[in-house]
Write a protein that holds these residues in place. Structure first.
Motif, short mmCIF file in Angstrom:
data_model
loop_
_atom_site.label_atom_id
_atom_site.label_comp_id
_atom_site.label_asym_id
_atom_site.label_seq_id
_atom_site.Cartn_x
_atom_site.Cartn_y
_atom_site.Cartn_z
N HIS A 71 0.84 -1.19 0.00
CA HIS A 71 0.00 0.00 0.00
C HIS A 71 0.88 1.25 0.00
O HIS A 71 1.83 1.35 0.77
N MET A 72 0.57 2.20 -0.88
CA MET A 72 1.35 3.42 -1.02
C MET A 72 0.52 4.60 -0.53
O MET A 72 -0.45 4.99 -1.20
N PRO A 73 0.85 5.17 0.60
CA PRO A 73 0.09 6.36 1.07
C PRO A 73 0.43 7.58 0.22
O PRO A 73 1.53 8.13 0.31
N LYS A 74 -0.50 8.00 -0.61
CA LYS A 74 -0.25 9.09 -1.55
C LYS A 74 0.02 10.41 -0.84
O LYS A 74 0.88 11.18 -1.24
N ARG A 76 1.41 11.05 1.92
CA ARG A 76 2.73 11.17 2.54
C ARG A 76 3.85 11.13 1.51
O ARG A 76 4.87 11.79 1.65
N LEU A 77 3.68 10.34 0.44
CA LEU A 77 4.73 10.18 -0.55
C LEU A 77 4.73 11.29 -1.60
O LEU A 77 5.78 11.75 -2.03
N LEU A 78 3.58 11.72 -2.03
CA LEU A 78 3.53 12.74 -3.08
C LEU A 78 3.85 14.13 -2.54
O LEU A 78 4.34 14.98 -3.28
N ARG A 79 3.53 14.39 -1.27
CA ARG A 79 3.79 15.68 -0.64
C ARG A 79 3.19 16.81 -1.48
O ARG A 79 3.87 17.55 -2.19
#
Length: 389
Positions: A71-74, A76-79
């Protein structure tokens, strides 16, 4: 065809991201694995069917473990906050570029007055050539002044002054109650003549037989044309005749293969200097130092300044490369063949020493500008050399 949609609203702008979903579909192969005519058609079709069944099993195989991506938390990762800041910074740069393009377009259409030349932009590059040209002109002017000074003669009658001084000296000597003496500073050549002899063997030498002790001269210069002076050597042909004849052949060669334009490749202050081709250049075709000959003897010693000796090669032979000592240098005794000594020009030899370094590489190029037989030795020695060859 289904698709997933994600959207968010920021500053009255609605942005949507759509990603279509597609399903894999198995496509059977129609190309058989055998070449045409290799097997019968029934066997060919049967093999193709088995091959497609095998491919279908592999295509529809399902893993027994979970192989889905994590799962990729968008958020937090995309900022998104950083992306928004970059967006506004780029928008500001774009607006400034548009304004600049409008100004450039206006200048091109209306031909406005523009001053875009910076006179100090290339100042560091344009100043050096002028300074270098100024140094060259100073050098040329100094050479002219030097030639004018050397060409001048004294306005006094030197012969008359010497005669008067001789008479005065005799008169003072007779009238003095105590022994009369005047301290006269000796020249460097006079000091050199008092140094120990390079030969320990008493040799009967007649002044009339100049062929046994020929004299040669060498004029040295530094860089392009700055003269350093002349040095005169006396060669011991009565001790090492073969080595001296080889050396004289390069001093006054009719084929012009002489030491002229030959440079020093090693100058070590307080020790010695070596002149000739660098050891890595000796094997060249145009080198005058290619011919080698065996070492003759070590009867003469390096017992004083100005000793002229031949530099040995790696194989223990000589090739007319020579060295000149600045001081007594006993380390060369038994290793280098001494062929002569300096009798005039000690001051000029010390000038050459000033261009050396401890590592041996000269500070500037020092070379032989001219060389030959000294006056009174040229004709006799030239006949003697070529008759013995």
């Amino acid at each position: 065809m289904r698709s997933n949609a994600a959207s968010y609203q920021k500053d009255n702008y609605k942005i949507e991201y759509r990603q279509p979903e597609w399903k894999k579909r198995f496509v059977p192969s129609k190309i058989p694995r055998y070449l045409p005519g290799q097997v019968k058609k029934v066997v060919l079709l049967k093999d193709l069917k088995l091959f497609n069944e095998h491919r279908y099993k592999i295509f529809t195989a399902k893993p027994k473990i979970d192989c889905k991506p994590p799962h990729m938390p968008k958020a937090r990762l995309l900022r998104l906050d950083k992306l928004n800041n970059d967006y506004y910074a780029l928008k500001k740069i774009s607006d400034e570029n548009k304004k600049l393009m409008i100004k450039i377009n206006t200048i091109n259409r209306l031909h406005g007055l523009t001053v875009c030349f910076n006179p100090r932009a290339n100042l560091h590059t344009t100043r050096w050539p002028a300074y270098e040209q100024k140094l060259k002109q100073i050098q040329v002017d100094n050479l002219k002044v030097y030639k004018r000074i050397m060409a001048k003669t004294s306005n006094y009658n030197t012969k008359l002054l010497n005669k008067q001084w001789k008479n005065n000296y005799e008169r003072m000597t007779k009238q003095a109650r105590f022994p009369f003496s005047i301290e006269v500073n000796k020249s460097l050549d006079a000091v050199l003549s008092e140094k120990p002899s390079i030969s320990v063997i008493p040799i009967s030498y007649s002044v009339r037989d100049a062929a046994l002790r020929p004299r040669v001269f060498m004029e040295f210069s530094v860089q392009d044309y700055l003269p350093l002076g002349k040095i005169v050597f006396e060669l011991y042909r009565d001790v090492v005749p073969k080595s001296v004849d080889k050396f004289l052949h390069k001093i006054d060669n009719i084929e012009r293969k002489t030491f002229i334009e030959t440079s020093f490749y090693k100058i070590i202050p307080q020790e010695y200097c070596e002149i000739g081709d660098h050891p890595r250049n000796i094997k060249k075709v145009n080198s005058i130092f290619r011919d080698s000959f065996p070492q003759e003897n070590f009867a003469l010693q390096h017992s004083r300044p100005g000793v002229l000796s031949l530099v040995p090669t790696e194989s223990g032979t000589n090739n007319i490369q020579f060295s000149i000592t600045f001081e007594e240098y006993r380390a060369f005794d038994g290793n280098r063949v001494v062929i002569g000594k300096m009798i005039q020009g000690y001051k000029n030899l010390l000038k050459i020493q000033d261009f050396g370094k401890k590592v041996g590489k000269p500070r500037y190029r020092v070379y032989i500008k001219n060389c030959g037989m000294a006056s009174g030795h040229a004709i006799n020695m030239r006949n003697t050399i070529f008759n013995n060859q």
